[in-house]
Motif scaffolding. Sequence first.
Motif, PDB file in Angstrom:
ATOM      1  N   UNK A 148       0.855  -1.188   0.000  1.00 33.72           N
ATOM      2  CA  UNK A 148       0.000   0.000   0.000  1.00 33.72           C
ATOM      3  C   UNK A 148       0.886   1.231   0.000  1.00 33.72           C
ATOM      4  N   UNK A 166      -5.673  10.795   0.758  1.00 34.82           N
ATOM      5  CA  UNK A 166      -6.026   9.572   0.023  1.00 34.82           C
ATOM      6  C   UNK A 166      -6.091   8.334   0.905  1.00 34.82           C
ATOM      7  N   UNK A 167      -5.625   8.426   2.095  1.00 36.02           N
ATOM      8  CA  UNK A 167      -5.604   7.249   2.942  1.00 36.02           C
ATOM      9  C   UNK A 167      -4.607   6.225   2.411  1.00 36.02           C
ATOM     10  N   UNK A 168      -4.970   4.967   2.520  1.00 37.59           N
ATOM     11  CA  UNK A 168      -4.119   3.874   2.059  1.00 37.59           C
ATOM     12  C   UNK A 168      -4.687   3.327   0.755  1.00 37.59           C
ATOM     13  N   UNK A 188      -4.097   0.469  -2.425  1.00 38.79           N
ATOM     14  CA  UNK A 188      -3.438  -0.782  -2.759  1.00 38.79           C
ATOM     15  C   UNK A 188      -2.692  -0.669  -4.086  1.00 38.79           C
ATOM     16  N   UNK A 231      -0.819  -6.902  -4.886  1.00 46.47           N
ATOM     17  CA  UNK A 231      -0.900  -7.890  -3.829  1.00 46.47           C
ATOM     18  C   UNK A 231      -0.513  -9.259  -4.369  1.00 46.47           C
ATOM     19  N   UNK A 282      -8.215 -13.048   1.927  1.00 48.33           N
ATOM     20  CA  UNK A 282      -7.596 -11.812   1.465  1.00 48.33           C
ATOM     21  C   UNK A 282      -8.248 -10.628   2.153  1.00 48.33           C
ATOM     22  N   UNK A 283      -7.440  -9.741   2.673  1.00 46.68           N
ATOM     23  CA  UNK A 283      -7.845  -8.436   3.155  1.00 46.68           C
ATOM     24  C   UNK A 283      -8.423  -8.365   4.563  1.00 46.68           C
ATOM     25  N   UNK A 334      -8.364  -8.240   8.429  1.00 47.71           N
ATOM     26  CA  UNK A 334      -7.430  -8.078   9.544  1.00 47.71           C
ATOM     27  C   UNK A 334      -5.985  -8.129   9.076  1.00 47.71           C
ATOM     28  N   UNK A 335      -5.646  -7.194   8.256  1.00 50.11           N
ATOM     29  CA  UNK A 335      -4.273  -7.090   7.781  1.00 50.11           C
ATOM     30  C   UNK A 335      -3.326  -6.741   8.924  1.00 50.11           C
ATOM     31  N   UNK A 363     -13.669   8.197  -4.482  1.00 49.71           N
ATOM     32  CA  UNK A 363     -13.467   7.737  -3.122  1.00 49.71           C
ATOM     33  C   UNK A 363     -14.722   7.011  -2.668  1.00 49.71           C
ATOM     34  N   UNK A 412     -18.283  -5.950   4.697  1.00 47.29           N
ATOM     35  CA  UNK A 412     -17.531  -6.007   5.954  1.00 47.29           C
ATOM     36  C   UNK A 412     -16.823  -4.686   6.124  1.00 47.29           C
ATOM     37  N   UNK A 443     -14.149  -2.254   8.702  1.00 44.31           N
ATOM     38  CA  UNK A 443     -13.102  -2.341   9.717  1.00 44.31           C
ATOM     39  C   UNK A 443     -12.615  -0.944  10.081  1.00 44.31           C
ATOM     40  N   UNK A 486      -8.991   0.817  11.558  1.00 43.81           N
ATOM     41  CA  UNK A 486      -7.574   0.655  11.868  1.00 43.81           C
ATOM     42  C   UNK A 486      -7.103   1.913  12.572  1.00 43.81           C
ATOM     43  N   UNK A 539      -5.123  -3.245  13.324  1.00 41.29           N
ATOM     44  CA  UNK A 539      -6.552  -3.528  13.326  1.00 41.29           C
ATOM     45  C   UNK A 539      -7.148  -3.203  14.689  1.00 41.29           C
ATOM     46  N   UNK A 588      -8.359   4.998  10.493  1.00 44.07           N
ATOM     47  CA  UNK A 588      -8.827   4.737   9.135  1.00 44.07           C
ATOM     48  C   UNK A 588     -10.022   3.791   9.190  1.00 44.07           C
ATOM     49  N   UNK A 613     -14.752  -3.876   2.816  1.00 38.12           N
ATOM     50  CA  UNK A 613     -14.400  -5.014   1.960  1.00 38.12           C
ATOM     51  C   UNK A 613     -15.568  -5.339   1.039  1.00 38.12           C
ATOM     52  N   UNK A 671     -12.335 -11.779  -6.306  1.00 40.66           N
ATOM     53  CA  UNK A 671     -11.369 -11.458  -5.256  1.00 40.66           C
ATOM     54  C   UNK A 671     -11.976 -10.443  -4.292  1.00 40.66           C
ATOM     55  N   UNK A 672     -11.466 -10.471  -3.076  1.00 39.71           N
ATOM     56  CA  UNK A 672     -11.932  -9.495  -2.096  1.00 39.71           C
ATOM     57  C   UNK A 672     -11.048  -8.261  -2.160  1.00 39.71           C
ATOM     58  N   UNK A 673     -11.694  -7.124  -2.159  1.00 40.06           N
ATOM     59  CA  UNK A 673     -10.973  -5.859  -2.215  1.00 40.06           C
ATOM     60  C   UNK A 673     -11.210  -5.084  -0.925  1.00 40.06           C
ATOM     61  N   UNK A 674     -10.172  -4.433  -0.467  1.00 48.87           N
ATOM     62  CA  UNK A 674     -10.255  -3.606   0.739  1.00 48.87           C
ATOM     63  C   UNK A 674     -10.017  -2.161   0.334  1.00 48.87           C
ATOM     64  N   UNK A 727      -9.823   1.866   1.763  1.00 51.86           N
ATOM     65  CA  UNK A 727      -9.648   2.667   2.961  1.00 51.86           C
ATOM     66  C   UNK A 727     -10.188   4.075   2.764  1.00 51.86           C
ATOM     67  N   UNK A 728     -10.611   4.681   3.862  1.00 53.54           N
ATOM     68  CA  UNK A 728     -10.903   6.102   3.878  1.00 53.54           C
ATOM     69  C   UNK A 728      -9.618   6.895   4.034  1.00 53.54           C
TER      70      UNK A 728
END
Lengths: 113, 114
Positions: free
Chosen positions: A35, A41-43, A45, A48, A98-99, A101-102, B2, B32, B34, B36, B46, B89, B93, B99-102, B104-105
Amino acid sequence: DAGITQSPRHKVTETGTPVTLRCHQTENHRYMYWYRQDPGHGLRLIHYSYGVKDTDKGEVSDGYSVSRSKTEDFLLTLESATSSQTSVYFCAISEIRANEKLFFGSGTQLSVL
Amino acid sequence: DQQVKQNSPSLSVQEGRISILNCDYTNSMFDYFLWYKKYPAEGPTFLISISSIKDKNEDGRFTVFLNKSAKHLSLHIVPSQPGDSAVYFCAAIFNSGGAQKLVFGQGTRLTINP
């Protein structure tokens, strides 16, 4: 803490030079991520990996390539660094899906002058 | 574009009071969410998560609320402590192309004042 080591921690380089950042994990996790963090912009990707030699692009992959020849190592390469690639780069790993609890490394501050 | 937005770049709260961090999202396919937490010179860690089928999840001083109709997520910290000062943050998901994509804000910097 998850065993993730990023190297180098800081790097200053010139535009047009190649740069490789390394991520090393001791957790034997399947998934690894790169990342970048930028203000506003935050984080985001970059790339991967879901296994040795298995990689895929993220949302900001242009100008970057990756390689994963061993479970524990994930390399990020900037073939020809540009000033827009000045950023903080984070490696992350996850175990099962994937993704979720990184676990993140401590980051690499890269400055391209 | 965004998909996950944290509209407050910073928040200042007095020690012992409640901190409320907000997050809005646009993609109704997120399944989902989350939160951070990030200290300076460290990677994000996390904190807490919530499934889209729930509207609340609590873990000690931290509670996450999900309002799907408003596409809004919030993190409540009660009581706030100086060690809570960090950048927070939110992330979401979703499944894309198998595929799973994450996502972030942008992050909110929380400062707890003594």
